[in-house]
Design an enzyme around this catalytic site. Structure first.
Site, short mmCIF file in Angstrom:
data_model
loop_
_atom_site.label_atom_id
_atom_site.label_comp_id
_atom_site.label_asym_id
_atom_site.label_seq_id
_atom_site.Cartn_x
_atom_site.Cartn_y
_atom_site.Cartn_z
N GLU B 63 0.81 -1.23 0.00
CA GLU B 63 0.00 0.00 0.00
C GLU B 63 0.84 1.27 0.00
O GLU B 63 0.49 2.26 -0.65
CB GLU B 63 -0.95 0.03 1.20
CG GLU B 63 -2.13 -0.92 1.08
CD GLU B 63 -1.80 -2.34 1.49
OE1 GLU B 63 -0.65 -2.60 1.91
OE2 GLU B 63 -2.69 -3.20 1.38
N HIS B 132 -11.18 -4.50 9.84
CA HIS B 132 -11.86 -4.55 8.54
C HIS B 132 -13.09 -3.66 8.52
O HIS B 132 -13.95 -3.83 7.68
CB HIS B 132 -12.29 -5.99 8.22
CG HIS B 132 -11.25 -6.81 7.51
ND1 HIS B 132 -9.91 -6.60 7.66
CD2 HIS B 132 -11.36 -7.83 6.62
CE1 HIS B 132 -9.24 -7.47 6.93
NE2 HIS B 132 -10.09 -8.23 6.28
#
Lengths: 331, 326
Positions: B63, B132
């Protein structure tokens, strides 16, 4: 990978390399007194001693090619064609500076000359440079990008993420690691198991080289080759340049201004002083009988004039107007 | 919008992407999972077939570097879109987003900028737990140099996506997986919704409710229930969280004298706190009741459904807050 060279150089090339290195050295040395007096407050990380790297590399670049730098990037900026007056004014944090006094020494920029970004977050521009080379690869514009970073940046994970992706996509980027043997104050053996940095690129299948970064001709040759590799679509390339800073980590000397943080042994400093890249090229030029002392002196004289003019611009310029504090946050 | 073609939220984004990539070769997208509906739903459907792997780049799980690559490409003249199919993973990329892109224009004295879109999907519930499920828009809204948008419906998703890509500044586009299948009428032509402008969903006189993203529809559910009890709500959809449409809110609260802010992030230092503060600063004398905030409790997202059921905001939570100051 070993690299050997034997080349003949024209007088123009040699004097050009010499002039660029002298411009960097004298521009930076002109800052020393102003740093000591406090007139320059922005953290200025001097490049003295490392000039051969920026010079040998950027001499091989076109105006359209991209470079990204770091906290120690005065040399990269000047060698790539950045205006000296705008740089000195920026270091004095004046409105006429290349970043209008909003960036200081660690945020030089000149997009028109391909100087795309210089920032002090260690390794912060490596992925940005990789992205610029990705842009070139999408556009097929034949530009190459150089990412300048130091040995300290090899501790950041983003370097390895970027090498992996650049290798995966065969991007036209050259990772230029200027290894000056110290990560701020820590000797390299205290931050790495393997002191050979170039070997870090091997697992990614990236062609890598390790050379004497204080020999401008070696830098020039290796970079020419690396550029060719990238232009042929076989990038990226990783080059480790062994070098040494002759000044402090930040400012002229880490042992003044109330601190005593330069722990480098005296013998080591003296040894590297003898490898000063400017003196080495000067000797080479004389040995080859390519220029007289008068010609060399003349180069230094003209550079001194340029530095004086740049400094005059900085000193006579205004600081940014406080009423414009919030300008440029957005476009 | 009474007649016309209906499209789901995710396909509205897909249409925005196709139209942008069709007319502008500098637009490209990269990120983890752009090839896989498992990651990105149908938002990236057909893109590779139409525009090739040069401009639709599925990436390794890196990322930080991938986001930096998008920033660097945007500095070099591209309109780059980086997708983080789960917002939580974008935290690896705080450096390129905050240190680099957000500061880029300012620290270069306006000589350069990073017109990149950081597209992040909130994907919560389903016992997915703390890593999440996070809604971190308030963090990005804190940062000078960034813009943050959070569309609540398919029409806004398309218009704000196009506006974000065409903006000259870095924009954080945050959407919500819970909205992906919701449909509404979406024009086929390209259009932009101006960044920085909110929208009055329903006019009313008794109370102002400010909401955004998924919670706009939860707030809408309250309208008919409350109107049957004689409470006339004015509902505002923020659309943009930074810069939020302060003028619209001020004008509304001046009229109603009461404000409820419904925000899907944690309460402390949230966008709801910022809106409340700005209304107190400007309208202290007009307020007829204390401002109410509906936020998540200052607790990480739990896994177990028994805990999720009290953690997330529903229409019922909103009605309870409204009733406190009727």
């Amino acid at each position: 990978m070993e690299f050997k060279f034997k080349m003949e150089y024209s007088k123009d090339i040699l004097l050009g390399l010499y002039q660029t290195m002298v411009r960097i050295r004298l521009a930076e040395e002109s800052l020393v007194e102003a740093i000591k007096s406090g007139e320059i407050k922005t953290p200025a990380h001097l490049y003295s001693g490392e000039e051969a790297i920026a010079t040998g590399i950027c001499t091989n670049l076109t105006k359209e090619d991209y470079i990204f730098g770091n906290h120690r990037s005065h040399g990269h900026y000047l060698a790539k064609g950045g205006d000296m007056g705008a740089m000195i004014a920026e270091i004095y944090c004046k409105e006429t500076g290349c970043s209008k006094g909003r960036g200081g020494s660690m945020h030089l920029i000149d997009p028109e000359n391909g100087i795309m970004g210089i920032v002090p977050i260690v390794a912060g521009t490596i992925s940005l440079a990789m992205g610029a080379s990705l842009a070139s690869s999408i556009r097929k514009d034949n530009r190459i990008t150089v990412s300048f970073f130091g040995d300290g940046a090899t501790g950041e994970g983003v370097l390895y993420e970027s090498m992996n992706f650049a290798a995966l996509k065969k991007l036209p980027i050259i990772f230029a690691c200027e290894n000056n043997l110290y990560s701020t104050h820590l000797p390299i053996k205290e931050i790495r198991v393997n002191e050979n940095i170039s070997e870090s690129a091997m697992p990614f299948g990236i062609q890598c080289y390790r050379i004497d970064g204080n020999d401008v001709l070696q830098v020039y040759e290796i970079f020419k080759k690396a550029k060719q590799i990238c232009l042929e679509g076989n990038g990226p390339v990783f080059i480790e340049f062994l070098t040494y800073r002759l000044r402090g980590h930040v400012g002229p000397d880490d042992n003044i201004q109330g601190t005593h943080t330069d722990i480098r042994p005296k013998w080591e400093i003296e040894e590297w002083l003898r490898k000063d890249p400017i003196k080495r090229l000067e000797l080479y030029i004389y040995k080859q009988n390519l220029a007289t002392e008068v010609e060399i002196e003349n180069i230094r004289y003209l550079v001194n004039l340029e530095v004086k003019k740049a400094t005059d611009l900085a000193l006579s310029s205004n600081f940014p107007n406080p009423s414009e504090l919030e300008h440029y946050v957005y476009r | 919008m009474s007649t016309g073609r209906k499209l789901s939220y995710s396909l509205a984004i897909n249409e925005a992407l196709k139209q942008l990539m069709e007319i502008d070769k500098s637009v490209f997208i990269l990120g983890q999972g752009v090839k896989s509906p498992w990651y990105v739903g149908n938002t990236c459907r057909d893109l590779i077939e139409l525009y090739g792997e040069d401009r639709v780049i599925d990436t390794p799980i890196s990322e930080n570097a991938m986001t930096g690559a998008a920033v660097g490409a945007s500095i070099a003249g591209m309109k780059a879109i980086i997708i983080h199919p789960r917002l939580d993973f974008a935290l690896y990329a705080f450096d390129p987003i905050i240190n680099q892109a957000a500061n880029w224009s300012y620290m270069s004295g306006g000589r350069s900028s990073a017109p990149v879109v950081f597209w992040m999907v909130i994907n919560r519930g389903g016992e997915q737990a703390a890593q999440h499920s996070q809604a971190l828009h308030s963090i990005f809204a804190h940062i000078p140099g960034l813009k943050v948008v959070a569309p609540s419906n398919a029409y806004d998703a398309k218009g704000l996506f196009i506006a974000a890509v065409n903006d000259k500044n870095p924009v954080v586009f945050i959407d919500d997986r819970w909205l992906y299948n919701r449909e509404c009428i979406v024009p086929e032509e390209m259009y932009e919704i101006p960044i920085g402008k909110g929208k009055i969903i329903k006019e009313g006189n008794d109370m102002t409710v400010v909401s955004s993203s998924f919670l706009v529809s939860e707030s809408e559910k309250c309208l008919s229930i409350l109107s049957s009890e004689g409470i006339d709500i004015e509902l505002i959809d923020l659309r943009t969280l930074k810069p939020f449409d302060e003028d619209l809110i001020i004008k509304s609260v001046k009229k109603t004298g009461k404000l409820i802010i419904v925000d899907g992030s944690w309460k402390t230092n949230s966008i709801s706190a910022e809106i409340a503060a700005s209304v107190y600063e400007k309208l202290f004398g007009y307020l007829k009741a204390p401002i109410q905030r509906v936020n998540l409790p200052d607790t990480p997202a739990p896994a177990s459904r028994s805990l999720e059921s009290v953690y997330y905001i529903t229409a019922e939570t909103i009605i309870n807050a409204i009733k406190k100051i009727v």
